[in-house]
Design an enzyme around this catalytic site. Structure first.
Site, PDB file in Angstrom:
ATOM      1  N   GLU A  20       0.816  -1.205   0.000  1.00 30.91           N
ATOM      2  CA  GLU A  20       0.000   0.000   0.000  1.00 30.91           C
ATOM      3  C   GLU A  20       0.860   1.270   0.000  1.00 30.91           C
ATOM      4  O   GLU A  20       0.569   2.231  -0.678  1.00 30.91           O
ATOM      5  CB  GLU A  20      -0.887  -0.039   1.252  1.00 30.91           C
ATOM      6  CG  GLU A  20      -2.016   0.934   1.255  1.00 30.91           C
ATOM      7  CD  GLU A  20      -3.236   0.405   0.517  1.00 30.91           C
ATOM      8  OE1 GLU A  20      -4.317   0.720   0.962  1.00 30.91           O
ATOM      9  OE2 GLU A  20      -3.092  -0.300  -0.504  1.00 30.91           O
ATOM     10  N   ASP A  21       1.950   1.259   0.762  1.00 21.70           N
ATOM     11  CA  ASP A  21       2.660   2.502   1.046  1.00 21.70           C
ATOM     12  C   ASP A  21       4.087   2.585   0.507  1.00 21.70           C
ATOM     13  O   ASP A  21       4.789   3.554   0.794  1.00 21.70           O
ATOM     14  CB  ASP A  21       2.714   2.739   2.569  1.00 21.70           C
ATOM     15  CG  ASP A  21       1.332   2.970   3.152  1.00 21.70           C
ATOM     16  OD1 ASP A  21       0.469   3.458   2.394  1.00 21.70           O
ATOM     17  OD2 ASP A  21       1.107   2.659   4.333  1.00 21.70           O
TER      18      ASP A  21
END
Ligand code: MN
Length: 489
Positions: free
Chosen positions: A75-76
């Site tokens: 996600e990051d």
């Protein structure tokens, strides 16, 4: 927090385990999140470490801990799920994928609550460990909530209280449930939280502690005399549960006497009952507050003996008596016992699962090949439905606003026909009360009563109950007619 704390904690329960994968995951994690910072200025990797550490605290397995460390990578960071799979294998990649999917669920008010709940369960059906990681992740986010804008703080706290905490409770992971609830309480009701913390921690704690010590001394001496080895500890109830009690019952703090409990952990079940006898011979018990959850475990599998006695100075004191094994299970819920064994398909352990978990797992098996859980029409279990528990530990899902009579006919026609009253969460309740999710419902029956009450038709919710009541009324009328006019057919 350091990686060594995680490794040490994990090795406490698994001294033989090879943790080289954990070291590799840590290396990868540092590389992926390099130079990233959290809102509060801390290096991002601290969040990963804290998440993984909490998982070791609830005794999660190694794959879960590693996935906890890696959970925010797709996600990051610039690394993908494929990178994780390449380095750490399919199992860990699947866990991380589950988390990534779950994070897409956003809180949009109570009307979406059930939908979210449903998705959570869908994810869980795939692998319950995903939920454990999500809980640990959420808990650390709650602990660092202060650095977010107020509106976001409130949203996250509300969402946790409405969705995460109840699920943690259903799964029996009370350690996480309580921590989450207290943190949410602090953010959602700061004034009440401050007030309660003050009375609880500062004014009363010393007084309580002296009292607890007095009881401990007396009981310890007696148990030693009787040669029952035990660990005697005490704990204070968590703040949010005290707050709820004060709200529900409109009582002041002083009137809530069960703010602390003494826990006696012994080595076997026989000693549990012996200890109970000793406590009752020392102090007069309050019969209304005695619960044998060993003979009749709670729906989520919780076992212990609970009793409240009028202790020294005639002040009440609550005791929880259980074995080491029960103590572990109560603290760590599914993480502690049967869950990991599902993988090995051990029959004995399967039996211990709550009914609803079996249902979810069954659906999961059935849909394994479709890869499309959400579209599974069969899975509408959670839509507009509530879960109620029976004292035997069965779980029934009923439409919203169902009543004890609906449940009674759902269990068995005879139970419905013989129903004379109900106990909801251990309190007598009318037969037309609207049940709520998570209620523990006991139907009180009388053999002599044979047949339903016509008035029940005014409030029952389910077609099953309605039809059975009508059927029975009809046959009772026919029986009566036959009595007076014997030749009628
Ligand atoms: Mn996270």
């Amino acid at each position: 927090m350091t990686i060594n704390q995680i490794i040490n904690n994990y090795k406490k329960n698994n001294p033989e385990a090879d943790t080289i994968m954990l070291d590799l995951a840590w290396e990868f994690c540092q590389k992926a999140h390099a130079n990233q910072k959290r809102e509060d200025g801390e290096p991002y990797i601290q969040h990963c470490l804290h998440t993984a550490f909490m998982l070791t605290q609830i005794k999660a397995d190694l794959e879960t801990i590693i996935a906890g460390l890696l959970h925010d990578i797709p996600e990051d960071t610039e690394y993908t799920l494929a990178d994780i799979e390449k380095n750490f294998g399919k199992e860990i990649a699947n866990l991380v994928e589950g988390i990534t999917k779950l994070s897409k669920i956003k809180y949009r008010g109570i009307e979406r609550y059930r939908e979210n709940l449903r998705k959570m369960f869908l994810a869980m059906a795939k692998d319950l460990r995903v939920i454990l990681i999500k809980f640990a992740d959420r808990l650390h986010n709650l602990k660092t909530l202060e650095s977010l804008p107020l509106e976001k703080q409130q949203r996250i706290a509300k969402e946790t209280l409405e969705i995460y905490a109840p699920i943690a409770g259903l799964l029996g992971i009370f350690r996480l449930k309580w921590q989450m609830e207290d943190l949410c309480f602090k953010h959602l009701y700061p004034e009440e939280y401050k007030k309660l913390t003050y009375t609880y921690e500062i004014e009363k704690k010393l007084e309580h502690n002296q009292y607890i010590q007095k009881i401990k001394n007396i009981l310890n001496a007696r148990l030693k005399q009787e040669k029952i080895p035990c660990q005697l500890t005490s704990r204070f109830k968590h703040l949010y549960s005290i707050y709820l009690k004060m709200q529900n019952k409109d009582r002041k703090f002083d009137e809530i006497y069960d703010v602390f409990a003494l826990r006696v952990v012994v080595s076997n079940i026989a000693d549990c009952y012996k200890t109970l006898g000793i406590i009752h011979s020392l102090w007069r018990p309050n019969p209304a507050r005695f619960k044998d959850y060993i003979a009749v475990p709670k729906p989520n599998g919780y076992r212990a003996l609970h009793t409240t006695v009028f202790g020294p100075d005639n002040k009440p004191a609550e005791f929880q008596i259980r074995t080491n094994k029960m103590d572990e299970e109560a603290k760590y819920g599914i993480a502690a016992h049967w869950y990991y064994k599902i993988k090995n398909n051990n029959d004995n352990d399967q039996k211990k699962q709550p009914t609803w978990v079996k249902e979810v797992l069954k659906i999961q098996k059935e849909t394994e090949n479709t890869h499309d859980f959400i579209k599974q029409v069969k899975f509408d279990v959670f839509h507009d439905r509530i879960f109620v528990f029976t004292p035997k530990g069965d779980v029934f899902d009923l439409p919203e606003e169902s009543t004890p009579i609906d449940l009674a006919y759902y269990v068995h026609s005879d139970i419905g026909n013989q129903a004379v009253g109900a106990r909801v969460n251990d309190k007598i309740a009318p037969l037309n009360v609207k049940l709520k999710n998570g209620d523990l419902v006991e139907i009180i029956t009388e053999k002599k009563r044979n047949g339903p009450n016509r008035d029940w038709l005014k409030f029952v919710k389910t077609a099953t109950a309605r039809n059975k009541i009508k059927q029975n009324l009809k046959s009772t009328i026919m029986d009566n007619i036959k009595k007076f006019i014997p030749n009628i057919k």
